[in-house]
Design an enzyme around this catalytic site. Structure first.
Site, short mmCIF file in Angstrom:
data_model
loop_
_atom_site.label_atom_id
_atom_site.label_comp_id
_atom_site.label_asym_id
_atom_site.label_seq_id
_atom_site.Cartn_x
_atom_site.Cartn_y
_atom_site.Cartn_z
N ASP A 70 40.39 22.45 74.52
CA ASP A 70 39.84 22.70 72.96
C ASP A 70 40.35 24.20 72.53
O ASP A 70 40.64 24.89 73.31
CB ASP A 70 38.44 22.35 72.80
CG ASP A 70 37.64 23.02 73.83
OD1 ASP A 70 37.94 23.92 74.62
OD2 ASP A 70 36.39 22.31 74.23
N ASN A 139 23.73 20.08 75.34
CA ASN A 139 23.32 18.85 74.90
C ASN A 139 24.61 17.63 75.57
O ASN A 139 24.52 16.67 74.80
CB ASN A 139 23.65 18.71 73.33
CG ASN A 139 25.12 19.21 72.78
OD1 ASN A 139 26.00 19.39 73.82
ND2 ASN A 139 25.62 19.39 71.48
N HIS A 141 27.78 17.61 75.93
CA HIS A 141 29.02 17.69 75.36
C HIS A 141 30.35 18.15 76.52
O HIS A 141 29.98 18.72 77.21
CB HIS A 141 29.35 18.44 74.29
CG HIS A 141 29.52 19.88 74.36
ND1 HIS A 141 28.71 20.84 73.65
CD2 HIS A 141 30.29 20.72 74.95
CE1 HIS A 141 28.94 22.01 73.68
NE2 HIS A 141 30.00 22.14 74.60
N GLU A 146 30.73 16.23 70.77
CA GLU A 146 29.28 16.39 70.69
C GLU A 146 28.64 14.88 70.78
O GLU A 146 29.20 13.89 70.66
CB GLU A 146 29.10 16.97 69.30
CG GLU A 146 29.65 18.44 69.06
CD GLU A 146 28.85 19.50 69.69
OE1 GLU A 146 28.14 19.02 70.80
OE2 GLU A 146 28.99 20.46 69.21
C1 GLP Z 1 32.12 25.24 75.40
C2 GLP Z 1 33.37 24.22 75.62
C3 GLP Z 1 33.17 23.45 76.64
C4 GLP Z 1 32.16 23.93 77.73
C5 GLP Z 1 30.74 24.18 77.17
C6 GLP Z 1 29.87 24.86 78.09
O1 GLP Z 1 32.26 26.27 74.43
N1 GLP Z 1 34.23 23.49 74.61
O2 GLP Z 1 34.42 22.89 77.42
O3 GLP Z 1 32.06 23.19 78.84
O4 GLP Z 1 30.92 24.65 75.85
O5 GLP Z 1 30.09 26.52 77.97
P1 GLP Z 1 29.45 27.49 78.89
O6 GLP Z 1 30.07 27.17 80.26
O7 GLP Z 1 29.64 28.73 78.25
O8 GLP Z 1 28.03 27.04 79.13
#
Ligand code: GLP
Length: 244
Positions: A70, A139, A141, A146
């Site tokens: 992404d 959450n 995702h 989402e």
């Molecule tokens: C994001 C990404 C996800 C990631 C998630 C958790 O910003 N789009 O791919 O797994 O949020 O992020 P973090 O590892 O910073 O908790």
């Protein structure tokens, strides 16, 4: 369909090291592989370990192709909070000739829907993803899919939830509200998935992913139907699991 495998390590660093070793082994066995890569704080130590393993184990890095999950919409690639900048810092600038084979969606495209379709088609044209690295949001995702996203969604521009915007790193005031993300259906087509979750803040999402019936309320629970997914956790992320 194939019950997710779960590996629990004592702390976040050991869990990240385990994931980096899996990536290194995969590249060694299949140097011309197509990787799906992920960003986020959880992934930072994974790339840190991988950068050390590459010279130590002479891991071949000259032939892989990668597609990131992404990117934010409307954030310049040079902005330190963009996923382009994250990947350049953590991995791509440490690899020779990464440009031209390490891809992220273009969140600055004029036509975002067309860019999402192009990205999806590009993955398919190259034969699909062999190994998809994943984190998980608080959450539940995956990518930026989402809660509520249908399990057959494809790469598309999406709205970020308030909770996801709040958890975002690397932005002071103006936080991006939208992103282009691979869909859940896109992720499900990867031959193998490797999901890393560390820390107590992920424990509820991890429990919903692994131990509740699959539901769009927890996007990661779609992976219960994936034939080859391994979930790597530290003790804290595993703390709300009944079965481990
Ligand atoms: C994001 C990404 C996800 C990631 C998630 C958790 O910003 N789009 O791919 O797994 O949020 O992020 P973090 O590892 O910073 O908790």
């Amino acid at each position: 369909m194939g019950a997710m495998k779960v590996t629990i390590r004592n702390d976040a660093d050991e869990a990240a090291r385990h994931v980096a070793e899996q990536l290194a082994d995969h590249l060694t066995n299949m140097p011309a592989t197509i990787l799906g890569l992920a960003t986020g704080e959880t992934m930072r130590p994974v790339y840190g370990h991988l950068r050390k393993l590459i010279p130590e184990r002479q891991v071949p890095t000259g032939a892989f192709t990668s597609f990131n999950l992404d990117e934010f919409i409307g954030v310049p690639n040079t902005h330190p909070g963009s996923f382009h900048a994250f990947m350049a810092r953590e991995l791509f600038s440490h690899i020779a000739d990464a440009q031209g084979r390490c891809f992220l969606p273009d969140g600055l495209a004029d036509n975002l829907a067309a860019e999402a379709a192009r990205y999806e088609a590009e993955i398919a044209a190259r034969g699909g993803i062999e190994l998809q690295l994943l984190g998980i949001g608080r959450n539940g995702h995956i990518g930026f899919n989402e809660p509520g996203t249908p399990f057959d969604s494809r790469t598309a521009p999406v709205q970020l939830s308030r909770q996801t915007q709040q958890a975002m790193q690397g932005f002071d005031a103006e936080r991006p509200q939208m992103a282009i993300t691979m869909g859940i259906g896109t992720i499900m087509q990867a031959r193998r998935c490797l999901l890393l979750a560390t820390g107590a803040a992920k424990a509820a999402a991890v429990s919903a992913m692994l131990e509740a019936p699959p539901s769009t309320a927890c996007p990661a629970s779609a992976l219960q139907a994936h034939p080859d997914t391994t979930v790597v956790l530290d003790r804290h992320a595993a703390s709300r699991l009944a079965g481990y």
